[in-house]
Enzyme design. Sequence first.
Site, PDB file in Angstrom:
ATOM      1  N   GLU A  73       1.393   1.996   7.995  1.00  0.00           N
ATOM      2  CA  GLU A  73       0.941   1.545   9.313  1.00  0.00           C
ATOM      3  C   GLU A  73       0.671   2.744  10.232  1.00  0.00           C
ATOM      4  OE1 GLU A  73       2.407  -2.621  10.380  1.00  0.00           O
ATOM      5  OE2 GLU A  73       3.319  -1.392  11.928  1.00  0.00           O
ATOM      6  N   HIS A  98       8.175   0.684 -17.520  1.00  0.00           N
ATOM      7  CA  HIS A  98       7.780  -0.267 -18.565  1.00  0.00           C
ATOM      8  C   HIS A  98       6.683  -1.198 -18.079  1.00  0.00           C
ATOM      9  CE1 HIS A  98      11.147   0.846 -21.306  1.00  0.00           C
ATOM     10  NE2 HIS A  98      11.607   1.311 -20.151  1.00  0.00           N
ATOM     11  N   LYS A 105      -4.508 -11.636  12.682  1.00  0.00           N
ATOM     12  CA  LYS A 105      -3.826 -12.527  13.632  1.00  0.00           C
ATOM     13  C   LYS A 105      -4.858 -13.294  14.454  1.00  0.00           C
ATOM     14  CE  LYS A 105       0.217  -9.606  14.436  1.00  0.00           C
ATOM     15  NZ  LYS A 105       0.861  -8.745  15.409  1.00  0.00           N
TER      16      LYS A 105
HETATM   17  O1  PA5 Z   1       5.836  -1.385  13.483  1.00  0.00           O
HETATM   18  C1  PA5 Z   1       5.355  -2.276  14.155  1.00  0.00           C
HETATM   19  O2  PA5 Z   1       5.018  -2.101  15.327  1.00  0.00           O
HETATM   20  C2  PA5 Z   1       5.178  -3.673  13.597  1.00  0.00           C
HETATM   21  O3  PA5 Z   1       5.487  -3.746  12.255  1.00  0.00           O
HETATM   22  C3  PA5 Z   1       6.063  -4.648  14.319  1.00  0.00           C
HETATM   23  O4  PA5 Z   1       7.382  -4.195  14.207  1.00  0.00           O
HETATM   24  C4  PA5 Z   1       5.957  -6.055  13.751  1.00  0.00           C
HETATM   25  O5  PA5 Z   1       4.645  -6.476  13.778  1.00  0.00           O
HETATM   26  C5  PA5 Z   1       6.848  -7.013  14.521  1.00  0.00           C
HETATM   27  O6  PA5 Z   1       6.515  -7.000  15.864  1.00  0.00           O
HETATM   28  P1  PA5 Z   1       7.489  -7.567  16.953  1.00  0.00           P
HETATM   29  O7  PA5 Z   1       8.731  -6.789  16.937  1.00  0.00           O
HETATM   30  O8  PA5 Z   1       6.724  -7.400  18.241  1.00  0.00           O
HETATM   31  O9  PA5 Z   1       7.713  -9.023  16.624  1.00  0.00           O
END
Ligand code: PA5
Length: 423
Positions: free
Chosen positions: A278, A299, A413
């Site tokens: 990310e 494996h 989303k």
């Molecule tokens: O690293 C990030 O920003 C994302 O993975 C969020 O943690 C994830 O989408 C969850 O978001 P939130 O904590 O707002 O529910």
Amino acid sequence: MRLDLSNAIQFCKIESFENKKKLAVDCLNKLINGNGKGSDFLGWIDLPINITNSIITDIVETAKTFKNLDAVVIIGIGGSYLGAKAVHEALKPHFDKPKPEIIFAGHNLSGNYHSELLKYLNNKHYGIIVISKSGTTTEPAIAFRLLYRDLKQKFDKETIKKRIVAITDAKKGALRKLADKEGFKTFVIDDNVGGRFSVLSPVGLLPIAIAGYDIKSLLHGAANMRNICINKNPENPAIQYAALRNVLYDEGKKMELLVNYNFKLNYFSEWWKQLYGESEGKEGKGIFPVSVSFSTDLHSLGQYIQQGERHLFETNILVNDDSDSPIIPQDEEDLDQLNYIAGKKMEYVNRTAAQATIMAHVAGNVPNIIIEIDKINEYNLGSLIYFFEIACGISGYLLDVNPFDQPGVEDYKQNMFKLLGKK
Ligand code: PA5
């Protein structure tokens, strides 16, 4: 924690590595001075030293109030669950289920997962830690709605209030609103700490403390690693790792496999995948993070790694600990032909498999970085977490992306909301 680059360095030109290390020091400077991309999200750099004793005490005391429950459900997704899950999986026994049982939910949209969970919790006394920085993420919001209703059907308001803690933004978001209205205890996720960098904040620390682990030692390991990694010296391990993986990337090694030889680290790899995927995968760039657990995956994926497309490198996390391992018994008949290793610990065979695999993969043109720890414990996990976080920030800056945003996550989303008819 020891970093060994000797099985990877031969795959790149020394001057490229030296130059990249110089650039990496500049990137570290930007992180520390707060003048790089995404500088509003650098609160994680000082989390291990900035967290106050009163917050730590509050977390530890709150955790105690969940001690006598049958189960605690940690609701969250992405950065709001992976850090806690990684530490929990690394430290918990493989088979025993200590009390309270720690269960994760709201990290998927599977109907049968949540339906079976509700049935499983039916006759249990359980609590909920609901974690969402934005407070509006669909997966945890649905899970919380389901479990909160379940608690409301079974217990009175005062009991429920003692069984729910929300971790969210100080002011914004639907979860903040709900928590304030219902009077839940809350912990705050600071504005300048993004989800995937939040494990050393209450987001990770409360679930880890509830599971019975030593959060002070985790923070101590992280704080000591911080001292090492904020050093603007090219030999700093975070500089070396970030620089080397970027040189390998420039050489066409587009995928990094995080390798372990111990199932307890499987979720550490999941946490690492999110951290790097990310943070770096944007603007058409970024090393693709993959994880494997050997020898199991030798494996299944071993053939590809040895002889498939040569766009891979590996980062091994090796644990130099054979203190809890059965000894292979001698057998009179030796029908299985294992007497040649009788008397050896099983972990010795595991360690030898690691050595043999690294040799084979290096010979097959797969560079191997090795990170070694003495033991899986809170201190070492804290060190590893901080090491990978700061190396990720440096590495993202080397790639010239903003490692602290995730604009691409919004696309699915928006489509989903449209299809679901959200106004
Ligand atoms: O690293 C990030 O920003 C994302 O993975 C969020 O943690 C994830 O989408 C969850 O978001 P939130 O904590 O707002 O529910």
